[in-house]
Design an enzyme around this catalytic site. Structure first.
Site, PDB file in Angstrom:
ATOM      1  N   ARG A  28      51.009 -18.213  -9.761  1.00 26.65           N
ATOM      2  CA  ARG A  28      52.335 -17.647 -10.008  1.00 26.65           C
ATOM      3  C   ARG A  28      53.291 -18.782 -10.368  1.00 26.65           C
ATOM      4  O   ARG A  28      53.049 -19.948 -10.053  1.00 26.65           O
ATOM      5  CB  ARG A  28      52.840 -16.919  -8.755  1.00 26.65           C
ATOM      6  CG  ARG A  28      51.926 -15.787  -8.270  1.00 26.65           C
ATOM      7  CD  ARG A  28      52.444 -15.207  -6.960  1.00 26.65           C
ATOM      8  NE  ARG A  28      51.668 -14.063  -6.505  1.00 26.65           N
ATOM      9  CZ  ARG A  28      50.633 -14.145  -5.660  1.00 26.65           C
ATOM     10  NH1 ARG A  28      50.265 -15.328  -5.173  1.00 26.65           N
ATOM     11  NH2 ARG A  28      49.982 -13.051  -5.291  1.00 26.65           N
ATOM     12  N   HIS A 136      54.237 -15.155 -16.640  1.00 28.31           N
ATOM     13  CA  HIS A 136      53.400 -14.499 -15.631  1.00 28.31           C
ATOM     14  C   HIS A 136      52.151 -13.888 -16.246  1.00 28.31           C
ATOM     15  O   HIS A 136      51.143 -13.682 -15.551  1.00 28.31           O
ATOM     16  CB  HIS A 136      54.203 -13.414 -14.901  1.00 28.31           C
ATOM     17  CG  HIS A 136      53.535 -12.905 -13.664  1.00 28.31           C
ATOM     18  ND1 HIS A 136      53.428 -13.649 -12.512  1.00 28.31           N
ATOM     19  CD2 HIS A 136      52.907 -11.724 -13.403  1.00 28.31           C
ATOM     20  CE1 HIS A 136      52.787 -12.949 -11.591  1.00 28.31           C
ATOM     21  NE2 HIS A 136      52.454 -11.778 -12.112  1.00 28.31           N
ATOM     22  N   ARG A 139      48.909 -15.763 -15.712  1.00 27.37           N
ATOM     23  CA  ARG A 139      48.175 -15.448 -14.482  1.00 27.37           C
ATOM     24  C   ARG A 139      47.299 -14.212 -14.689  1.00 27.37           C
ATOM     25  O   ARG A 139      46.158 -14.167 -14.230  1.00 27.37           O
ATOM     26  CB  ARG A 139      49.168 -15.237 -13.335  1.00 27.37           C
ATOM     27  CG  ARG A 139      48.559 -14.677 -12.053  1.00 27.37           C
ATOM     28  CD  ARG A 139      49.606 -14.664 -10.941  1.00 27.37           C
ATOM     29  NE  ARG A 139      49.274 -13.741  -9.876  1.00 27.37           N
ATOM     30  CZ  ARG A 139      48.437 -13.993  -8.884  1.00 27.37           C
ATOM     31  NH1 ARG A 139      47.818 -15.160  -8.830  1.00 27.37           N
ATOM     32  NH2 ARG A 139      48.193 -13.100  -7.946  1.00 27.37           N
ATOM     33  N   HIS A 162      45.721 -12.553  -3.115  1.00 22.76           N
ATOM     34  CA  HIS A 162      46.128 -11.212  -2.692  1.00 22.76           C
ATOM     35  C   HIS A 162      45.601 -10.924  -1.293  1.00 22.76           C
ATOM     36  O   HIS A 162      44.481 -11.303  -0.951  1.00 22.76           O
ATOM     37  CB  HIS A 162      45.571 -10.148  -3.651  1.00 22.76           C
ATOM     38  CG  HIS A 162      46.204 -10.147  -4.999  1.00 22.76           C
ATOM     39  ND1 HIS A 162      47.562 -10.058  -5.196  1.00 22.76           N
ATOM     40  CD2 HIS A 162      45.665 -10.238  -6.250  1.00 22.76           C
ATOM     41  CE1 HIS A 162      47.827 -10.087  -6.490  1.00 22.76           C
ATOM     42  NE2 HIS A 162      46.701 -10.199  -7.144  1.00 22.76           N
ATOM     43  N   TYR A 171      42.033  -5.334 -11.773  1.00 23.72           N
ATOM     44  CA  TYR A 171      41.347  -6.180 -12.745  1.00 23.72           C
ATOM     45  C   TYR A 171      39.875  -5.794 -12.870  1.00 23.72           C
ATOM     46  O   TYR A 171      39.319  -5.820 -13.972  1.00 23.72           O
ATOM     47  CB  TYR A 171      41.496  -7.651 -12.351  1.00 23.72           C
ATOM     48  CG  TYR A 171      42.926  -8.124 -12.441  1.00 23.72           C
ATOM     49  CD1 TYR A 171      43.496  -8.423 -13.669  1.00 23.72           C
ATOM     50  CD2 TYR A 171      43.721  -8.235 -11.306  1.00 23.72           C
ATOM     51  CE1 TYR A 171      44.821  -8.835 -13.768  1.00 23.72           C
ATOM     52  CE2 TYR A 171      45.043  -8.648 -11.389  1.00 23.72           C
ATOM     53  CZ  TYR A 171      45.586  -8.939 -12.626  1.00 23.72           C
ATOM     54  OH  TYR A 171      46.893  -9.338 -12.714  1.00 23.72           O
TER      55      TYR A 171
END
Length: 209
Positions: A28, A136, A139, A162, A171
């Protein structure tokens, strides 16, 4: 004109390592902008995320823990970008453990607005045909590459930082969707061959070269 071209080249090289690291380590903005020299281990090919910058609505920068509990993590770095990181550290990073990897113009933390201005981010991504592409999104690119590796859900969560499964599953689902599209395309090719060739699918398996 030559001086301006050299300046552009220098500027590009200054931020190249930051863009590549944010992409291939799935970092990030607040994480990559808070990295120190001691967080990069080129021999082990890892980057350690310990803290992150948060920009308040008032404009102030606050250094604190990453966005989630899982945000504190150590991430592997692809070998192909290690030489670029080494060049960056040798050229632009002060020789002390706590030196910022990507300092702003005055040596302090780099703000997102300053990065956008100095790199001409909006103009550059538009010229590349990526209008609306944000930092972003780098990422997101890294996360998709990680998901395409076939890694398990827990491993993806650890790499992305996460602490819940939902984001990592997005994803995985996207990769499955891409694979389904590829499979459907193959099916269409086989069906076309079946229509044009009496040998059918078996004929499609005969090497052509």
């Amino acid at each position: 004109m030559a001086a301006e071209e050299r300046a552009d080249s220098t500027q590009d090289r200054r931020f190249r390592a930051m863009v590549l690291l944010a992409t291939f380590a799935s970092l990030r903005w607040g994480e990559v902008s808070a990295l120190r020299r001691m967080d990069i281990d080129l021999k082990a090919r890892t980057v350690r995320v310990r803290v992150a910058f948060v920009e308040r609505s008032t404009g102030g920068l606050v250094l604190g823990p990453p966005k989630s509990k899982a945000g504190r993590r150590t991430i592997g770095i692809p070998q192909s970008i290690v030489p670029i990181l080494k060049e960056h550290m040798d050229t632009y990073v002060q020789d002390r453990p706590d030196a910022l990897m990507f300092p702003g113009a005055k040596g302090g933390p780099m703000r997102r607005s300053g990065f956008n201005t100095r790199t001409r981010w909006v103009d550059v991504v538009t010229e590349m045909g990526l209008h609306g592409f944000h930092f972003h999104d780098l990422r997101h690119t890294g996360n998709m590459l990680a998901a395409e590796s076939g890694a398990g859900l827990k491993d993806l969560m650890a790499r992305m930082g996460h602490d819940n499964v939902r984001a990592a599953m997005i994803y995985q689902h996207a990769v499955r969707g891409a694979d389904e599209a590829i499979t459907n395309a193959i099916d269409r090719q086989l069906e076309a061959r079946n229509d044009d060739d009496d040998e059918g699918t078996a004929g499609a398996l005969i090497p052509t070269g």
